[in-house]
Scaffold this motif. Structure first.
Motif, short mmCIF file in Angstrom:
data_model
loop_
_atom_site.label_atom_id
_atom_site.label_comp_id
_atom_site.label_asym_id
_atom_site.label_seq_id
_atom_site.Cartn_x
_atom_site.Cartn_y
_atom_site.Cartn_z
N ASP A 154 18.14 -14.72 16.67
CA ASP A 154 18.91 -15.92 16.07
C ASP A 154 19.41 -15.71 14.66
N GLU A 155 19.83 -14.67 14.30
CA GLU A 155 20.58 -13.99 12.92
C GLU A 155 19.52 -14.22 11.87
N GLY A 156 18.24 -13.77 11.93
CA GLY A 156 17.26 -13.77 11.05
C GLY A 156 16.52 -15.09 10.73
N ARG A 157 16.63 -16.06 11.46
CA ARG A 157 15.91 -17.48 11.30
C ARG A 157 14.53 -17.22 11.81
N SER A 158 13.94 -16.38 12.90
CA SER A 158 12.79 -16.48 13.34
C SER A 158 12.73 -14.73 13.95
N PHE A 159 11.31 -14.46 14.24
CA PHE A 159 11.13 -12.90 14.36
C PHE A 159 10.08 -13.02 15.69
N GLU A 160 10.36 -11.89 16.26
CA GLU A 160 9.38 -11.80 17.37
C GLU A 160 9.35 -10.09 17.71
N HIS A 161 8.41 -9.88 18.77
CA HIS A 161 8.20 -8.39 19.10
C HIS A 161 7.92 -7.64 17.77
N LEU A 162 6.86 -8.03 17.21
CA LEU A 162 6.22 -7.33 15.96
C LEU A 162 5.59 -6.05 16.50
N ARG A 163 6.05 -4.98 16.11
CA ARG A 163 5.37 -3.44 16.37
C ARG A 163 5.29 -2.67 15.22
N TYR A 164 4.37 -1.60 15.18
CA TYR A 164 4.07 -0.80 14.26
C TYR A 164 4.73 0.57 14.74
N LEU A 165 5.75 0.91 13.98
CA LEU A 165 6.18 2.29 14.15
C LEU A 165 5.32 3.20 13.62
N ALA A 166 4.62 3.10 12.61
CA ALA A 166 3.80 4.06 12.05
C ALA A 166 2.50 3.27 11.20
N ARG A 167 1.27 3.64 11.38
CA ARG A 167 0.23 2.76 10.90
C ARG A 167 -0.85 3.92 10.76
N ASP A 168 -1.53 3.99 9.64
CA ASP A 168 -2.86 4.56 9.38
C ASP A 168 -3.03 4.47 7.76
N PRO A 169 -4.37 3.64 7.80
CA PRO A 169 -4.79 3.56 6.49
C PRO A 169 -5.05 4.50 5.53
N GLU A 170 -5.04 5.79 5.91
CA GLU A 170 -5.07 6.99 5.11
C GLU A 170 -3.78 7.60 4.66
N ASP A 171 -2.79 7.06 5.36
CA ASP A 171 -1.39 7.58 5.18
C ASP A 171 -0.36 6.69 4.20
N ASP A 172 0.91 7.09 4.17
CA ASP A 172 1.83 6.15 3.20
C ASP A 172 3.21 6.49 3.82
N PHE A 173 3.83 5.40 4.19
CA PHE A 173 5.01 5.35 4.88
C PHE A 173 6.07 4.75 4.10
N ASP A 225 -6.96 3.58 -1.22
CA ASP A 225 -7.52 4.96 -1.20
C ASP A 225 -9.07 4.94 -1.40
N LYS A 226 -9.75 5.61 -0.49
CA LYS A 226 -11.34 5.58 -0.64
C LYS A 226 -12.05 6.36 -1.87
N GLN A 227 -11.04 7.27 -2.28
CA GLN A 227 -11.69 8.00 -3.39
C GLN A 227 -11.27 7.45 -4.68
N ASP A 228 -10.04 6.76 -4.83
CA ASP A 228 -9.46 6.25 -5.94
C ASP A 228 -8.91 4.96 -5.61
N PRO A 229 -9.47 3.64 -6.01
CA PRO A 229 -9.18 2.33 -5.52
C PRO A 229 -7.80 2.02 -6.48
N LYS A 230 -7.54 2.82 -7.34
CA LYS A 230 -6.20 2.58 -8.16
C LYS A 230 -5.05 2.75 -7.38
N ILE A 231 -5.37 3.67 -6.35
CA ILE A 231 -4.13 4.25 -5.36
C ILE A 231 -3.98 3.34 -4.42
N HIS A 232 -2.90 2.65 -3.84
CA HIS A 232 -2.64 1.71 -2.81
C HIS A 232 -1.67 2.56 -2.00
N ARG A 233 -1.79 2.44 -0.66
CA ARG A 233 -0.79 3.00 0.17
C ARG A 233 -0.16 1.89 0.90
#
Length: 257
Positions: free
Chosen positions: A202-221, A183-191
């Motif tokens: 392959d049943e969780g051994r490797s991963f691909e197609h990384l995508r961002y469903l929601a992304r905003d440094p000022e928000d919390d998901f 948080d810009k005003q309070d650095p103790k707050i992490h989002r």
């Protein structure tokens, strides 16, 4: 219908999950019954219930095995509860996934689980160590293997993780918090500023197609839930700072299409 009852912040911490049943599509409900017969602080978070191919109902849980009166975010191990009589009675797994008592102090918290094609179960849990953790069960949740880090997936700030099999493709879909902001005003707050998805073919051994469903440094998901409505559509619910959100997502989106 299941829900958490907790005495937090009273210490020592104590919590159970209860369930109620309805025979008329939710118009009326039975009295509450205990779903997590276990001493102490036991939590089954949202969207943690599944039905295995055998008909067993599986509830993935976190148990505060250590520090019962200190910090409700420390001392957790992973475990499961299961029912073979349509949810009328429940049993706890015979062991836990414990990476805290080994001196590493790695949490195994808010676990999810999925049935693999070879019949095993895979646990997918959050930690505060920069990565999620997985473990496996060969007996439908009665016992679990030792936990291991999934260092291919970054988890700089713990958030509830989800793993589901996409019905139309057969691949595994992972959802988790992959970035943290301050948080810009309070650095103790992490989002929890980024809710990400990835595909494993392959049943969780490797991963691909990384995508961002929601992304905003000022928000919390986070604390997402997912339901596949048909072969081409997923419904994902999650929280943000302004309340609850629902996203209708075509299955192709998770593959970068």
């Amino acid at each position: 219908l299941s829900y958490i009852y907790s005495t937090h912040p009273t210490t020592p911490y104590h919590a159970h999950n209860y369930y109620r049943r309805s025979a008329d599509e939710g118009k009326t409900w039975t009295d509450p019954f205990v779903m997590t017969p276990y001493p102490g602080y036991v939590l089954v978070h949202n969207d943690r219930l599944s039905i295995l191919s055998s008909g067993r109902i599986l509830a993935m849980a976190a148990y505060k095995a250590y520090l019962p009166s200190t910090s409700d975010h420390e001392g957790f191990v992973g475990m499961s509860f299961f029912s073979d009589d349509f949810g009328h009675s429940w049993q706890a797994s015979k062991n836990t996934v414990d990476l805290y008592g080994e001196g590493k102090r790695i949490e195994v918290q808010e676990a999810d689980g999925v049935e693999l094609k070879d019949g095993r179960l895979m646990m997918f849990a959050r930690t505060y160590s920069g990565f999620p953790v997985r473990a496996f069960s060969s007996d439908r949740g009665a016992t679990w293997s030792k936990g291991e880090p999934i260092k291919e997936l970054k988890m700089p700030y713990a958030g509830l993780p989800t793993v589901r099999r996409i019905p139309s493709t057969g691949d595994l879909l992972f959802l988790w918090i992959s970035e943290r902001s301050v948080d810009k005003q309070d650095p103790k707050i992490h989002r929890r500023c980024t809710l990400s998805t990835a595909i494993s073919k392959d049943e969780g051994r490797s991963f691909e197609h990384l995508r961002y469903l929601a992304r905003d440094p000022e928000d919390d998901f986070g604390y997402q839930c997912i339901e596949f409505l048909d072969k081409d559509l997923a419904l994902v619910g999650y929280h943000a700072r302004d309340g609850l959100h629902v996203a209708r997502i075509g299955i192709g989106w998770f593959y970068g299409k």
